[in-house]
Write a protein that holds these residues in place. Sequence first.
Motif: not given
Length: 708
Positions: A133, A155, A157, A167-169, A171, A178, A180-181, A184
């Motif tokens: 990451e 989830a 961040a 920023d939220l992701r 998986k 991933v 959903d991203d 922010r």
Amino acid sequence: MTGRPTPPSAAHVDTVRSHHGEDVDDPFEWLRDKDDPDVIAHLEAENAYTRARTEHLAPLQDAVFAEIKGRTQETDLSVPVRHRDWWYYARTIEGEQYAVHGRIAVGVAPDRPELDPGLAPEGEEVLLDGNREAAGEEFFSLGAFDVSPAGDRLAYAVDTTGDERFDLRVKDLASGEVIDDAVRGIGYGTAWSTAGDHLFYTRVDEAWRPFQVWRHEVGTPAEQDVLVHQEDDERFWMGIGASRDDRHVILWLGSKNTSECRLLDAEDPTGELRVVAPREEGVEYDVEPAGEHLWVVHNRAHRDFELAVAPIGATSAQEWSTVVPGEDGVRMSGVEAFAGHLVLSLRREGLTQLQVLPLSGHGRPVGSGYQVPVEEEVYSIETGANPTFEASTVQVQLESMVTPRSVYDLDLATGGLTLVKRQPVLGGYDPADYQQQRLWATAPDGTPVPISLVSRRGLEPDGSHPGMLYGYGSYEISVDPYFSISRLSYLDRGVVYAVAHVRGGGEMGRGWYEDGRMELKNNTFTDFVACAEHLVDTGWVAPDRLAAEGRSAGGLLMGAVLNLAPEKFRVVHAGVAFVDALTTILNPALPLTVGEWEEWGNPLESADIYALMRSYTPYENIRPVGYPAILATTGLNDTRVFFVEPAKWVARLRETVTSDQEERPILLKTEMVAGHGGRTGRYDAWREASFEIAFVLDQLGATTPLLR
């Protein structure tokens, strides 16, 4: 010509601050604008000067780095913790900066797996590899790491600048993709709905105050997110999380003096938040939902807090029934509820404690229970990761200044402790080679102030030793005794290391905090000086060989004691230092300021508070006398304490003090891609720490390790 590098000289630009009939010229305020190329050029010149003045320390810095690295088990593994159908853990790999987060199914390992840190465990599912990451980034930090109740989604961040905006992701753990991203720029923390289709998160305002909680449906655009709650009182912050049983989303709202909790049924994510008890000015409380009960730690009846119980659906403090009444000097800081027991977190006489209370079949405590025993004179004990409500054993973590962090299984029914893992310290570390003790200094008003001290065994208080005194003293935050691998580089060179538990912190209960804030803030500073004097008077430290260190609000402490008693110290490290406190607290547009008025007072409205802060704020009270060597460190993207504060402070120090700055340099080091916590990769953080330690050791004349 000496050949010595010349320190940067910041230009004077007239800026006048006018309050309560006083005009104050601040010639260095122009350094605030990090978008100004001249500001960046000045910081880079300061960094170049610091490098030039410390280049002779490179061998010592390399030696300290090698010591930290050589004592650390680089490939290591945390204790696996069971939650529902999985064992969760994190592992580190030699040569890699960040942890790998993984899990193993209970079906593969019915009992806690005994894993080889050097091998990827059989059956491992990697949830998040921090190294992948962070690839290509100079900074990497997580603000959330949250597996959904069903265990199928993660989830997390990410912050890559250090400004603590994430920023939220999301998986999908089956595919590893991933999915959903969209979201922010959020604050810390997330909470899942039961079904794992909705996420709750916070947003921060322009002053970096978490003031909104939003609901996001996974897979939809962020523009469709729904505002769940907005907090308009600028004193209040918010946090979001889930109850231990995942049945409730919990929203915490709090100022420095007042709090409020709201609950949401996690099975009904589009439902309404319910207030547990409406906020009352000066009343603080926290909740632990468990089954049909709501356990509440609060200060409505006692300033050191007490434990109450209420029905799970309670909406008023009138429904709270006292279970454990408050006790003077025994600060109750929290409760964790399990199916058959409660675990209370307490602090008494400057030390933490855990009290276990058995519950009856009706969910009420039976008897007074027992205190988890600790045999050391100074120590810290706390609960660890315990996500399972039905647990019969819980994780407890214990450490001291000589005992590395140790993880135990506590049998709740019997009180038996089983050591599961002790932090490895390589290179032949033996706790018996060191000694720790509790000392008591006497403040000018007669108050006893605790000091935790550690040194190499056999050192006697003969008045010859170099010493380091650490302090903080704000926000009711306690600096409890802890083990540190990097500290060994001090101890093994004969440095006596001490922590001053000054007022303004929380070590001795709520009264300890109240006696070091607002109009009583000066107690924090005079307590620290009293501790410094005690170390010298008792012979533990030579009068000309004492260093001091503090960070953030502890940096304010450093600046204040330097102005108060500069002759007491040989060298000071002030990290991310809150040294221009009055300027910051006078500006409500800056991060933290409005909420800080309940900690320091409001100098905008009160001439008395203005005069008090004016009397101690470090930047405005530097004296034309000799000062020790000073190292100020900061991060360009720090949101909590702007880099401008130490930058201005260093500029004014250089122009004011009369000490020989060839012998006692005044240095500023700015991390250009970092925030309040400094560098994030572990090797980078060790490099940063080794530089700071080397600077202090050099000034103390303690660069050579003791013979064993």
